[in-house]
Design a protein around this motif. Structure first.
Motif, PDB file in Angstrom:
ATOM      1  N   VAL A   1      57.037  39.562  92.413  1.00 37.18           N
ATOM      2  CA  VAL A   1      55.818  39.628  91.751  1.00 37.18           C
ATOM      3  C   VAL A   1      54.416  39.575  92.658  1.00 37.18           C
ATOM      4  N   TYR A   2      54.556  38.345  93.405  1.00 42.11           N
ATOM      5  CA  TYR A   2      53.440  38.066  94.473  1.00 42.11           C
ATOM      6  C   TYR A   2      53.230  39.341  95.178  1.00 42.11           C
ATOM      7  N   VAL A   3      54.232  39.744  95.755  1.00 41.51           N
ATOM      8  CA  VAL A   3      53.739  40.855  96.569  1.00 41.51           C
ATOM      9  C   VAL A   3      53.506  42.327  95.836  1.00 41.51           C
ATOM     10  N   ILE A   4      54.044  42.379  94.693  1.00 38.77           N
ATOM     11  CA  ILE A   4      53.286  43.568  94.014  1.00 38.77           C
ATOM     12  C   ILE A   4      51.804  43.282  93.527  1.00 38.77           C
ATOM     13  N   GLN A   5      51.523  42.153  93.063  1.00 43.57           N
ATOM     14  CA  GLN A   5      50.190  41.699  92.669  1.00 43.57           C
ATOM     15  C   GLN A   5      49.381  41.783  93.943  1.00 43.57           C
ATOM     16  N   ALA A   6      49.666  41.321  95.136  1.00 40.13           N
ATOM     17  CA  ALA A   6      49.041  41.587  96.349  1.00 40.13           C
ATOM     18  C   ALA A   6      48.740  43.179  96.549  1.00 40.13           C
ATOM     19  N   LEU A   7      49.569  43.845  96.517  1.00 37.32           N
ATOM     20  CA  LEU A   7      49.354  45.278  96.686  1.00 37.32           C
ATOM     21  C   LEU A   7      48.610  45.789  95.820  1.00 37.32           C
ATOM     22  N   TYR A   8      48.287  45.319  94.589  1.00 36.62           N
ATOM     23  CA  TYR A   8      47.583  45.819  93.663  1.00 36.62           C
ATOM     24  C   TYR A   8      46.132  45.367  93.922  1.00 36.62           C
ATOM     25  N   ASN A   9      45.920  44.102  94.408  1.00 33.04           N
ATOM     26  CA  ASN A   9      44.687  43.483  94.807  1.00 33.04           C
ATOM     27  C   ASN A   9      44.113  44.196  95.957  1.00 33.04           C
ATOM     28  N   CYS A  10      44.887  44.711  96.749  1.00 30.79           N
ATOM     29  CA  CYS A  10      44.518  45.314  97.997  1.00 30.79           C
ATOM     30  C   CYS A  10      44.140  46.748  97.650  1.00 30.79           C
ATOM     31  N   LEU A  11      44.941  47.523  96.788  1.00 26.08           N
ATOM     32  CA  LEU A  11      44.418  48.795  96.317  1.00 26.08           C
ATOM     33  C   LEU A  11      42.994  48.612  95.476  1.00 26.08           C
ATOM     34  N   MET A  12      42.731  47.618  94.732  1.00 23.20           N
ATOM     35  CA  MET A  12      41.521  47.585  94.132  1.00 23.20           C
ATOM     36  C   MET A  12      40.316  47.460  94.958  1.00 23.20           C
ATOM     37  N   ILE A  13      40.626  46.533  96.106  1.00 25.83           N
ATOM     38  CA  ILE A  13      39.630  46.160  97.009  1.00 25.83           C
ATOM     39  C   ILE A  13      39.319  47.429  97.703  1.00 25.83           C
ATOM     40  N   PHE A  14      40.343  48.176  98.204  1.00 29.75           N
ATOM     41  CA  PHE A  14      40.181  49.234  99.093  1.00 29.75           C
ATOM     42  C   PHE A  14      39.133  50.547  98.084  1.00 29.75           C
ATOM     43  N   LEU A  15      39.567  50.549  96.667  1.00 29.67           N
ATOM     44  CA  LEU A  15      38.929  51.533  95.832  1.00 29.67           C
ATOM     45  C   LEU A  15      37.502  51.010  95.588  1.00 29.67           C
ATOM     46  N   LEU A  16      37.034  49.800  95.842  1.00 27.60           N
ATOM     47  CA  LEU A  16      35.655  49.104  95.772  1.00 27.60           C
ATOM     48  C   LEU A  16      34.906  49.672  96.982  1.00 27.60           C
ATOM     49  N   PHE A  17      35.595  49.562  98.162  1.00 28.91           N
ATOM     50  CA  PHE A  17      35.144  50.208  99.206  1.00 28.91           C
ATOM     51  C   PHE A  17      34.840  51.573  99.303  1.00 28.91           C
ATOM     52  N   VAL A  18      35.834  52.290  99.007  1.00 31.78           N
ATOM     53  CA  VAL A  18      35.464  53.926  98.605  1.00 31.78           C
ATOM     54  C   VAL A  18      34.282  54.110  97.737  1.00 31.78           C
ATOM     55  N   PHE A  19      34.372  53.381  96.668  1.00 31.24           N
ATOM     56  CA  PHE A  19      33.459  53.477  95.609  1.00 31.24           C
ATOM     57  C   PHE A  19      31.879  53.342  95.959  1.00 31.24           C
ATOM     58  N   GLU A  20      31.908  52.073  97.088  1.00 26.29           N
ATOM     59  CA  GLU A  20      30.683  51.667  97.655  1.00 26.29           C
ATOM     60  C   GLU A  20      30.227  52.814  98.486  1.00 26.29           C
ATOM     61  N   VAL A  21      31.105  53.307  99.516  1.00 31.12           N
ATOM     62  CA  VAL A  21      30.797  54.336 100.132  1.00 31.12           C
ATOM     63  C   VAL A  21      30.227  55.695  99.670  1.00 31.12           C
ATOM     64  N   SER A  22      30.848  56.043  98.427  1.00 30.31           N
ATOM     65  CA  SER A  22      30.569  57.159  97.789  1.00 30.31           C
ATOM     66  C   SER A  22      28.916  57.099  97.183  1.00 30.31           C
ATOM     67  N   LEU A  23      28.937  55.751  96.724  1.00 31.65           N
ATOM     68  CA  LEU A  23      27.441  55.371  96.188  1.00 31.65           C
ATOM     69  C   LEU A  23      26.634  55.631  97.213  1.00 31.65           C
ATOM     70  N   CYS A  24      26.648  54.849  98.322  1.00 29.66           N
ATOM     71  CA  CYS A  24      25.871  54.904  99.354  1.00 29.66           C
ATOM     72  C   CYS A  24      25.529  56.280  99.865  1.00 29.66           C
ATOM     73  N   PHE A  25      26.681  57.406  99.958  1.00 34.85           N
ATOM     74  CA  PHE A  25      26.226  58.910 100.282  1.00 34.85           C
ATOM     75  C   PHE A  25      25.427  59.377  99.285  1.00 34.85           C
ATOM     76  N   ALA A  26      25.737  59.196  98.130  1.00 31.71           N
ATOM     77  CA  ALA A  26      24.925  59.765  96.858  1.00 31.71           C
ATOM     78  C   ALA A  26      23.357  59.298  96.852  1.00 31.71           C
ATOM     79  N   LEU A  27      23.127  57.888  97.282  1.00 32.73           N
ATOM     80  CA  LEU A  27      21.847  57.428  97.244  1.00 32.73           C
ATOM     81  C   LEU A  27      20.948  57.802  98.519  1.00 32.73           C
ATOM     82  N   ALA A  28      21.764  57.849  99.526  1.00 32.63           N
ATOM     83  CA  ALA A  28      21.331  58.597 100.777  1.00 32.63           C
ATOM     84  C   ALA A  28      20.655  60.147 100.513  1.00 32.63           C
ATOM     85  N   ASN A  29      21.556  60.754 100.113  1.00 30.82           N
ATOM     86  CA  ASN A  29      21.125  62.038  99.503  1.00 30.82           C
ATOM     87  C   ASN A  29      19.912  62.296  98.409  1.00 30.82           C
ATOM     88  N   TRP A  30      20.085  61.337  97.550  1.00 30.21           N
ATOM     89  CA  TRP A  30      18.896  61.263  96.671  1.00 30.21           C
ATOM     90  C   TRP A  30      17.590  60.820  97.319  1.00 30.21           C
TER      91      TRP A  30
END
Length: 247
Positions: free
Chosen positions: A102-131
């Motif tokens: 369970v610990y490993v699965i939760q850790a992998l879930y955590n990693c996925l969510m943090i990675f998605l946060l980074f992707v989300f932030e990069v996408s937001l910055c790209f949109a703002l730079a274009n704007w």
């Protein structure tokens, strides 16, 4: 494989709806900050979009909002699974899966969510730079403006490393260290132990992106090695604990 996916779903349902709401609020705040900064004296004078991302004495930067978002995301992920004497704990026991799995699965879930946060932030910055290009006279804008904005803004460069392979590896290691340390916090909390080290790792990651110092290759190496060390510490501490669920 099916039971592991079931466990992943059980873990995810505790925070999966809270995180998008948090990130959406963060995006709105960052958009408001960016919009305000585009009308600052510095941007109006220099005609440089990257100045709208940075922090100055009289202006807050997007790195502050993102770092606070990362902190709240980490807290939500730590809170996941802190208590298994509930319906969640019953479900996990019924699936006959060990708590260390369970610990490993939760850790992998955590990693996925943090990675998605980074992707989300990069996408937001790209949109703002274009704007941002729409607020500056056309003769100051080229087809390289957004590209140059990404590479001249230390905050964006710390998240989106581009071809800087050392920073890419560093960020991957930071995400892994965060994911496994936050999971270790939940794991040890269920056993009556307070894993303060997990909070320190989260605080260190938040500090890096809060200040966004623009590390070079040489400076990124010790940061990456530290991330590896903290990852191994989390794995070692969990491995040293007994296997059974607490009663």
């Amino acid at each position: 494989m099916k039971k592991y996916l079931s466990v992943f779903t059980v873990i995810a349902r505790e925070s999966i709806w809270r995180l998008p709401v948090l990130w959406a609020v963060s995006a709105l705040l960052q958009t408001a900050v960016f919009y305000t900064n585009m009308f600052s004296e510095r941007v109006l004078e220099n005609k440089i979009i990257s100045d709208a991302f940075n922090a100055y004495t009289d202006r807050i930067g997007l790195s502050y909002v993102f770092s606070f978002t990362l902190l709240l995301t980490g807290i939500l992920l730590m809170k996941t699974g802190m208590e298994f004497r509930t319906k969640t704990g019953y479900t996990l026991r019924r699936l006959r899966i060990s708590e260390k799995q369970v610990y490993v699965i939760q850790a992998l879930y955590n990693c996925l969510m943090i990675f998605l946060l980074f992707v989300f932030e990069v996408s937001l910055c790209f949109a703002l730079a274009n704007w941002g290009t729409t607020f500056i006279r056309a003769d100051y804008i080229t087809n390289q403006t957004v590209y140059l904005t990404f590479y001249s803004t230390s905050f964006i460069h710390e998240i989106f490393a581009g071809r800087n392979i050392v920073t890419v590896i560093r960020n991957i290691l930071i995400i892994l260290s965060l994911g496994f340390n936050l999971s270790a916090f939940s794991y040890l909390w269920r056993r009556g132990s307070k894993y303060i080290f997990g909070i320190l790792v989260l605080s260190a990651a938040v500090f890096i992106f809060w200040t966004s110092p623009g590390f070079n290759y040489t400076e990124n190496i010790p940061v990456a090695l530290t991330a590896v060390g903290t990852l191994l510490i989390a794995l070692g501490i969990v491995r040293s604990r007994r296997e059974e669920y607490d009663s």
